[in-house]
Design an enzyme around this catalytic site. Structure first.
Site, PDB file in Angstrom:
ATOM      1  N   GLY A 214       0.834  -1.215   0.000  1.00  0.00           N
ATOM      2  CA  GLY A 214       0.000   0.000   0.000  1.00  0.00           C
ATOM      3  C   GLY A 214       0.855   1.246   0.000  1.00  0.00           C
ATOM      4  O   GLY A 214       2.043   1.197  -0.327  1.00  0.00           O
ATOM      5  N   ASN A 215       0.268   2.371   0.330  1.00  0.00           N
ATOM      6  CA  ASN A 215       1.038   3.618   0.441  1.00  0.00           C
ATOM      7  C   ASN A 215       0.388   4.525   1.475  1.00  0.00           C
ATOM      8  O   ASN A 215      -0.663   4.218   2.025  1.00  0.00           O
ATOM      9  CB  ASN A 215       1.183   4.300  -0.925  1.00  0.00           C
TER      10      ASN A 215
END
Ligand code: CTP
Length: 404
Positions: A214-215
């Protein structure tokens, strides 16, 4: 109404130049930022030192500020300003403006100006009454400039008092009325009846049942854009990756997704019925080729995850785009910002791109502030650092101009 407005004040060689100080004082009192551009003749009547003390900014006068090759950019000033006011404006400057005689910084700035221009003429009656001056003023009006003059000029002799510069408070009041009108229109429901798609937040690309790639995207910018569009009358479909914030406006319909593929499916389904799409999501470019059915155990000293490319939602919508639809992308860059942004604009067939630079400390991911530039095929506009709601307002102003 003038709070935060950026005004380029052009000063020319008239005895009324001393009144520019009063104009600056009134503008600054109302929260405006003033940048003076003065002609060489203007400096004969008032000193740049006085003006820069009042504005707290160096006065721009010559093309070259120093003898080291640094030059003042009239183009930057033209993009920076919310308005240009030329007060006092001599007959000579009026003539140069009308005919594009760009032999000083003030005229080049005027010719590069993207914002509305207000002109307060100042000269003696004979010069004012001359057909040349009258015709130049008509031409300037025809170009969309605002000419600010005293109302009570026609006394017994017909033209008595004409040519005299309007009083500083009245000039400032004129600007105030103008911006009050402009913001009333902007705040009106200018997006009523429009349907807008917005993607927001991060994507999570599954590795196994408990892990993902993810980020750090919080979704705040995309949600602020959705609220702004809905407030201005649009119906919004907000396709959102996993975030911890909620949309509040009843005209926002949230479609919650997790991965890029899910976001792609939701966005491509909705886009054909929308007038515009704003792609604000921080989408993972790659995903694991396989998602393990069971939690992956720690075995061995290293581990490889094979990644395959995700669809590019923006580029795909760029291909689907029909005439009249507007597509807006975001770019987050750490280097070669402008060049990369232009490349993305073309590659994804966007109408404009909102550039975030990671060089601006305290903005972007997880932050409440943002500092952006809007880049399109016709130019670039750099904005100051602002809360994300205010940034959303600027972006939607640009979108609204393109929808209508
Ligand atoms: N975008 C998208 N789908 C993707 C990747 C990006 O819709 N799979 C959108 C983003 O929402 C953003 C724009 O494309 O509006 C640019 O995203 P960015 O990640 O900067 O661009 P990339 O094409 O991934 O380029 P880079 O290689 O520079 O990361």
């Amino acid at each position: 109404m003038l709070q935060g407005k950026k005004i380029v004040l052009g000063i020319t060689g008239s005895i009324a130049a001393y009144k520019s100080c009063l104009i600056i004082r009134e503008l600054v009192k109302r929260g405006a930022e003033v940048q003076v551009v003065i002609t060489p003749a203007g400096k004969e009547f008032i000193t740049p030192i006085t003006l820069s003390a009042l504005t707290q900014k160096p006065v721009v006068s010559e093309f070259f500020s120093q003898r080291d090759g640094t030059w003042n950019s009239h183009v930057k000033l033209g993009l920076w300003a919310d308005a240009m006011l030329i007060a006092p404006c001599t007959a000579s400057t009026l003539g140069k403006m009308a005919h594009g005689v760009a032999d000083n910084m003030l005229i080049t700035t005027y010719l590069s100006m993207k914002a509305p221009v207000f002109v307060a003429p100042a000269m003696d009656l004979d010069m004012y009454a001359h057909p040349t001056t009258q015709q130049n003023m008509q031409m300037l009006k025809g170009f969309g400039n605002h000419i600010i003059e005293p109302q009570s000029g026609f006394l017994a002799s017909g033209l008595e008092g004409k040519g005299r510069m309007e009083e500083p408070e009245k000039i400032v009041a004129y600007l105030e009325r103008y911006f009050a009108g402009a913001s009333a229109t902007a705040d009106a429901a200018d997006l009523t009846g429009q349907k807008i798609l917005i993607t927001a937040g991060p994507t999570y690309e599954k590795i196994d049942p408990v892990r993902f790639i993810g980020n750090y995207s919080s979704g705040k910018m995309g949600y602020a854009l959705a609220e702004e569009c809905a407030r201005r009358g649009a119906k919004v479909t907000l396709v959102s990756g996993p975030v911890s914030i909620k949309a509040s406006h009843p005209r926002i319909q949230v479609v919650s997704v997790e991965s890029c593929v899910e976001m792609f499916e939701a966005a491509t389904a909705v886009f054909p019925s929308c007038q515009a799409a704003i792609l604000c999501a921080a989408v993972a470019d790659f995903r694991p080729a396989e998602v393990a059915a069971q939690k992956i155990k720690r075995v061995g000293q290293t581990m490889d995850i094979h990644l395959v490319p995700n669809p590019d939602i923006a580029a795909h919508l760029g291909q689907m785009k029909q005439p009249g639809q507007v597509l807006v992308g975001f770019a987050l860059e750490t280097n070669d910002e402008q060049q990369n942004a232009h490349h993305k604009l073309e590659k994804k067939n966007l109408d404009f791109i909102v550039l975030n630079s990671l060089r601006n400390a305290g903005t972007c991911f997880q932050s409440d502030d943002n500092q952006i530039s809007i880049i399109s095929r016709t130019g670039q506009h750099d904005y100051e650092r602002k809360p994300k709601q205010a940034v959303a307002h600027d972006i939607i102003d640009e979108l609204s101009r393109r929808i209508h």
